[in-house]
Write an enzyme that holds these catalytic residues in place. Structure first.
Site, PDB file in Angstrom:
ATOM      1  N   SER A  11      39.898  43.248  35.565  1.00 16.08           N
ATOM      2  CA  SER A  11      38.901  42.356  35.534  1.00 16.08           C
ATOM      3  C   SER A  11      39.778  40.131  35.052  1.00 16.08           C
ATOM      4  CB  SER A  11      38.031  42.009  34.540  1.00 16.08           C
ATOM      5  OG  SER A  11      36.936  40.854  34.363  1.00 16.08           O
ATOM      6  N   ASP A  12      39.346  39.368  35.713  1.00 15.56           N
ATOM      7  CA  ASP A  12      39.667  38.067  36.012  1.00 15.56           C
ATOM      8  C   ASP A  12      38.820  37.160  35.801  1.00 15.56           C
ATOM      9  OD1 ASP A  12      42.489  37.130  36.066  1.00 15.56           O
ATOM     10  OD2 ASP A  12      41.549  35.244  37.165  1.00 15.56           O
ATOM     11  N   THR A  13      38.466  35.483  35.066  1.00 15.24           N
ATOM     12  CA  THR A  13      37.637  35.311  35.061  1.00 15.24           C
ATOM     13  C   THR A  13      38.157  33.890  35.277  1.00 15.24           C
ATOM     14  OG1 THR A  13      36.391  35.936  33.362  1.00 15.24           O
ATOM     15  CG2 THR A  13      35.873  33.514  33.723  1.00 15.24           C
ATOM     16  N   ALA A  20      35.667  38.776  38.020  1.00 13.07           N
ATOM     17  CA  ALA A  20      35.347  39.866  38.831  1.00 13.07           C
ATOM     18  C   ALA A  20      35.532  40.297  38.431  1.00 13.07           C
ATOM     19  CB  ALA A  20      36.309  39.476  40.581  1.00 13.07           C
ATOM     20  N   LYS A  70      45.743  43.377  39.062  1.00  9.02           N
ATOM     21  CA  LYS A  70      45.907  43.331  37.300  1.00  9.02           C
ATOM     22  C   LYS A  70      45.152  45.348  37.650  1.00  9.02           C
ATOM     23  CE  LYS A  70      45.151  39.261  35.520  1.00  9.02           C
ATOM     24  NZ  LYS A  70      43.637  38.323  34.272  1.00  9.02           N
TER      25      LYS A  70
END
Length: 194
Positions: free
Chosen positions: A68-70, A105, A51
């Site tokens: 960021s990723d969740t 992250a 991203k």
């Protein structure tokens, strides 16, 4: 130096506004597909990096970018956004009366207009324990529209808060951007840039 948030998420934007006043948001459209032998941890870190790169290229000039990723990790099974109502309700009900991990992250890098450098990454894992969730309560929650674009179909900062018995770790990571870790990574990149 322009700060770019590689996200279209209103939640991430609101969180970042708590620690940085000025930035631009550029959402990237990258495929979110877990590799066959890819762990939940490796997957969420890869998505945050991809991203960041995609948004930096979209910006097209020197910048510091935050990706960021969740995702939800229930006993090693990755739970992403619900495909439809039945899937959303089933995921939410599968979290009832148990503890799961929320993995977020963050990847922060300097992009000089051509390539990334000074890449800083961190994964923050928070344990969330849920109480009982009835079928009718899950359906009522689904009908609010809130679960549609959320990992495992719930928002801890929204209506699903009623089922959260306890969390162990970073609340802001569960919402979508761990602020303490993000600030530390930003400072590290900024210090190296002088």
């Amino acid at each position: 130096m322009q700060l770019v948030l590689a996200s279209g998420s209103p939640r991430r934007r609101e969180l970042l506004q708590q620690i940085r006043a000025e930035f631009v948001c550029l959402a990237s459209d990258i495929p979110e597909q877990q590799g066959t032998h890819e762990t939940a941890s490796a997957y969420v870190k890869r998505l945050a990096y991809e991203k960041a790169i995609a948004s930096a290229k979209q910006y097209g000039a020197a910048c510091i970018v935050i990706g960021s990723d969740t995702l939800i990790d229930r006993d090693g099974e990755v739970m992403e956004k619900p495909r439809d109502q039945a899937h959303g309700i089933a995921m939410l009900r599968s979290l009832a009366e148990r503890t799961h991990k929320v993995r977020t992250a963050v990847c922060i890098m300097y992009y000089d207009g051509n390539a990334p450098s000074l890449v800083q990454r961190e994964e923050v894992t928070t344990e969330v324990s849920m109480g009982a969730i009835s079928e009718s309560a899950a359906l009522t929650y689904w009908q609010t529209g809130e679960p549609l674009d959320k990992a495992a179909g719930y928002a801890i900062q929204g209506g699903a808060a009623r089922w959260v018995k306890r969390i162990s770790g970073s609340y802001t990571a569960v919402v979508g951007l761990p602020l303490y870790e993000t600030e530390q990574l930003l400072q590290a990149v900024e210090a190296k840039l002088g």
